[in-house]
Design an enzyme around this catalytic site. Structure first.
Site, PDB file in Angstrom:
ATOM      1  N   ASP A   1     -10.984   6.472   4.740  1.00  0.00           N
ATOM      2  CA  ASP A   1     -10.310   6.889   3.322  1.00  0.00           C
ATOM      3  C   ASP A   1     -10.428   5.940   2.396  1.00  0.00           C
ATOM      4  OD1 ASP A   1      -8.923   8.372   1.725  1.00  0.00           O
ATOM      5  OD2 ASP A   1      -7.269   9.191   3.076  1.00  0.00           O
TER       6      ASP A   1
ATOM      7  N   GLU B   1       4.637  17.993  -6.175  1.00  0.00           N
ATOM      8  CA  GLU B   1       4.378  17.736  -4.754  1.00  0.00           C
ATOM      9  C   GLU B   1       2.631  17.407  -4.793  1.00  0.00           C
ATOM     10  OE1 GLU B   1       4.609  21.280  -2.113  1.00  0.00           O
ATOM     11  OE2 GLU B   1       3.669  22.391  -3.769  1.00  0.00           O
TER      12      GLU B   1
END
Length: 627
Positions: free
Chosen positions: A239, A442
């Site tokens: 990542d 969110e």
């Protein structure tokens, strides 16, 4: 040399590289090596629910919404559409001589983490809380993306490996402690299933640690489990910034060279970031054997050969740009949007008569943002909930926003929308309230400027201004159809008690408004099911940073949910009769043709989904299904 032996061709090419050149190809924005005929290539591309961050594309429902379809076959068609558009764009981008970020063929999706807690901001990107559903849907996505030709259509990447689901604010330094049972039974099951059934090209390592080991340098997760037990034969990418985290935030080693060496030695071949620039020093200091560099470079070059980047006979090179956001793809998008919507409650008010006079009230009624979720492309045309209803309803349609999406109060310099909403409600036969949240509230750490919880939510409540709006409109006394839009569970206790109907829309994509209108007015029977449990309150849940599965998801939750995993109504009357453990007779006793998902569970050691079939069943028809 056999042209189709991509590994052999990669090995021969890497053998001609210098050490510095090999290492340069292990960084995501790999430079050209002109003397070897290698063009520059940026490995970073996103395609979670459509080609993302690369201009106009077909924007499907967010992944959590596609999971709600419980339709693996349709999921595969979605993967085929996304990869068609990815190839079409790449075929044009490469004419510039190289491809920049978001212009390539190596896609960093799907996200197959388990959505174990509704507060996690990135749960919207997943296929829900169940490992089997996640594995099945992801497998079909991967198959649709990668194709079945001699060459790979695109590379799909399973992420984030592993045990990764918040807190977002702590992801760069967090250590997830899990039991061996939870590790294999919940967190790794979907990865194992996809590797066994779909042959994914790549896996992305997560930011966090598991059992003390950084995921992108974990001997346990990578060498022992992924390559050893699961037999994975592709490449692993970190990542973005995760290799830096190993030394800077996890403090697992002391410097970038040690972090890079440890990651490569344990099987992380590609760095999204720049820490692998320190590999030159690691090799010089004897911290890393060259065999690990060679292996990584060979895997990465084999992937590029397999994608046809060095050949002129790739079957996907002729996919034209005209397929991007074409009408055929819009129809598939519309079908997925319809199947993603979940009818949670209906007292008989739905479907509405076409001539019904309706008030459309709520901050999400005319919002583009609520359609898109995150990691999204740009639709060339889109249908908000309001537009879809306006184009479908033959009665009077009155719109009022009613309140902002969030906030503490009203700004004196702007309109005060509550009274307008009450007027609209009084003039209607039925009120359709379009409330909920969006990816503004969110999402991922760093993306949200409005959320003090760095992407995660502190609770599962509607924003306070929307609660005030809801209660004021309800007091008018008209029947209310409540449409909640979110990428996760929102507490709908009041709505379940008070409203005539309740629907859940999981960020339904560019065609979301048309899909919702088709369901509200009975053109299509709803068929979606919840891929997550809808709880009553976060008071029912353990802390977000507790990775034990005790009292989480439908498999282990000890309370009484508002709506359970798998819940979803149709307009018809469907009877399930299980004549044995693996045989069910499904009968449509109602007046509506409908799609219907049949779910097979086992109950030991816990209730667990082990099979699903999605069917279309006509009114009066019976079907026998074998699992």
């Amino acid at each position: 040399m056999n042209k189709n032996d991509f590994k052999a061709r990669a090995k021969a090419l890497v053998a001609r590289m210098t050490t510095e050149e090999k290492i340069s190809q292990m960084i995501y924005d790999a430079p050209a090596i002109k003397r070897l005929g290698i063009s520059a290539y940026n490995w970073w591309n996103e395609g979670l629910h459509g080609v993302a961050r690369s201009g106009v594309a077909t924007v499907f429902p967010q992944a959590i919404g596609m999971a709600a379809s419980f339709n693996p076959e349709l999921m595969r068609r979605v993967g085929e559409v996304i990869s068609d558009e990815a190839r079409a764009k790449y075929n044009e981008y490469k004419k510039f001589g190289n491809t920049e970020i978001y212009q390539g063929l190596t896609y960093w999706s799907p996200n197959i983490n388990i959505f174990r807690d509704p507060r996690w901001g990135r749960g919207q990107e997943t296929f829900g809380e169940d490992p089997y559903l996640t594995g099945v849907m992801a497998t079909e996505y991967v198959k649709g993306m990668q194709g079945e030709g001699k060459y790979r259509k695109v590379d799909a990447t399973l992420k984030h490996y592993a045990v990764h689901s918040g807190p977002e604010a702590e992801r760069h330094r967090y250590n997830a402690e899990v039991s061996e049972f939870d590790l294999y039974d919940t967190y790794l099951r979907a990865f194992k299933y996809c590797i066994e059934h779909a042959d994914p090209s790549a896996v992305m390592g997560a930011y966090n640690r598991v059992g003390g080991e950084p995921c992108c340098a974990s001997e346990t997760l990578l060498r022992k489990i992924l390559f050893g037990e699961f037999g994975f034969d592709g490449y692993v990418v970190s990542d973005c910034g995760a290799i830096r985290d190993i030394w800077k935030y996890h403090k697992y080693v002391d410097n970038p060279a040690d972090a890079a060496a440890l990651a490569v030695k344990n099987g992380c071949h590609l760095n999204c970031g720049k820490t692998y620039e320190a590999l030159n020093m690691a090799v010089e200091l004897g911290k890393l054997d060259m065999k690990y560099i060679d292996d990584a470079a060979e895997r990465l070059m084999a992937a590029r050969f397999r994608l046809g980047m060095f050949d002129n006979d790739c079957e996907y090179d002729n996919i034209p740009y005209d397929v991007v956001a074409c009408d055929k793809h819009a129809e598939i998008n519309l079908e997925m949007a319809r199947q993603s919507i979940v009818l949670l409650k209906n007292d008989g008010i739905l479907p509405l008569r076409p001539g019904t006079n309706v008030a459309i009230i709520g901050p999400n009624a005319d919002s583009l943002k609520v359609l898109l979720g995150n990691y999204n492309g740009t639709p060339d045309k889109y249908y908000t909930f309001l537009r879809g209803i306006q184009e479908t309803c033959r009665g009077r349609v009155i719109y009022a926003k009613g309140s902002p999406l969030y906030g503490e109060g009203y700004n004196v310099h702007h309109d005060e929308p509550l009274r307008e909403a009450l007027i609209a409600a009084r003039r209607s036969d039925v009120v359709i309230m379009c409330c909920g949240i969006t990816s503004e509230l969110e999402g991922e750490q760093g993306d949200l400027k409005l959320n003090g919880h760095m992407g995660d939510r502190k609770d599962i409540e509607l924003p306070e201004l929307q609660k005030q709006l809801y209660r004021a409109v309800l007091a008018v006394g008209k029947p209310v159809v409540f449409v909640n839009a979110s990428g996760s569970c929102v507490s709908l206790v009041e709505q379940n008690r008070d409203c005539s109907a309740v629907l859940q829309c999981f960020y339904p994509g560019a065609m979301g408004g048309r899909a919702l209108a088709d369901i509200l007015f009975g053109r299509v029977s709803p068929s979606g099911r919840l891929p997550v449990t809808f709880y009553r309150s976060v008071d029912d849940l353990p802390p977000l940073d507790d990775y034990s599965m005790k009292n989480r998801t439908y498999r282990y939750y000890e309370g009484r949910p508002l709506y359970p995993f798998g819940h979803g109504l149709t307009y018809s009357d469907i009877e399930e009769k299980w004549v044995s453990d693996d045989t069910a007779i499904i009968t449509n006793n109602g007046p509506y043709h409908t799609r219907y998902s049949v779910l097979r569970y086992v109950t030991k050691p816990a209730k667990t989904l082990v099979g699903l079939k999605n069917i279309f069943i006509r009114a009066g028809e019976s079907k026998t299904l074998e699992f």
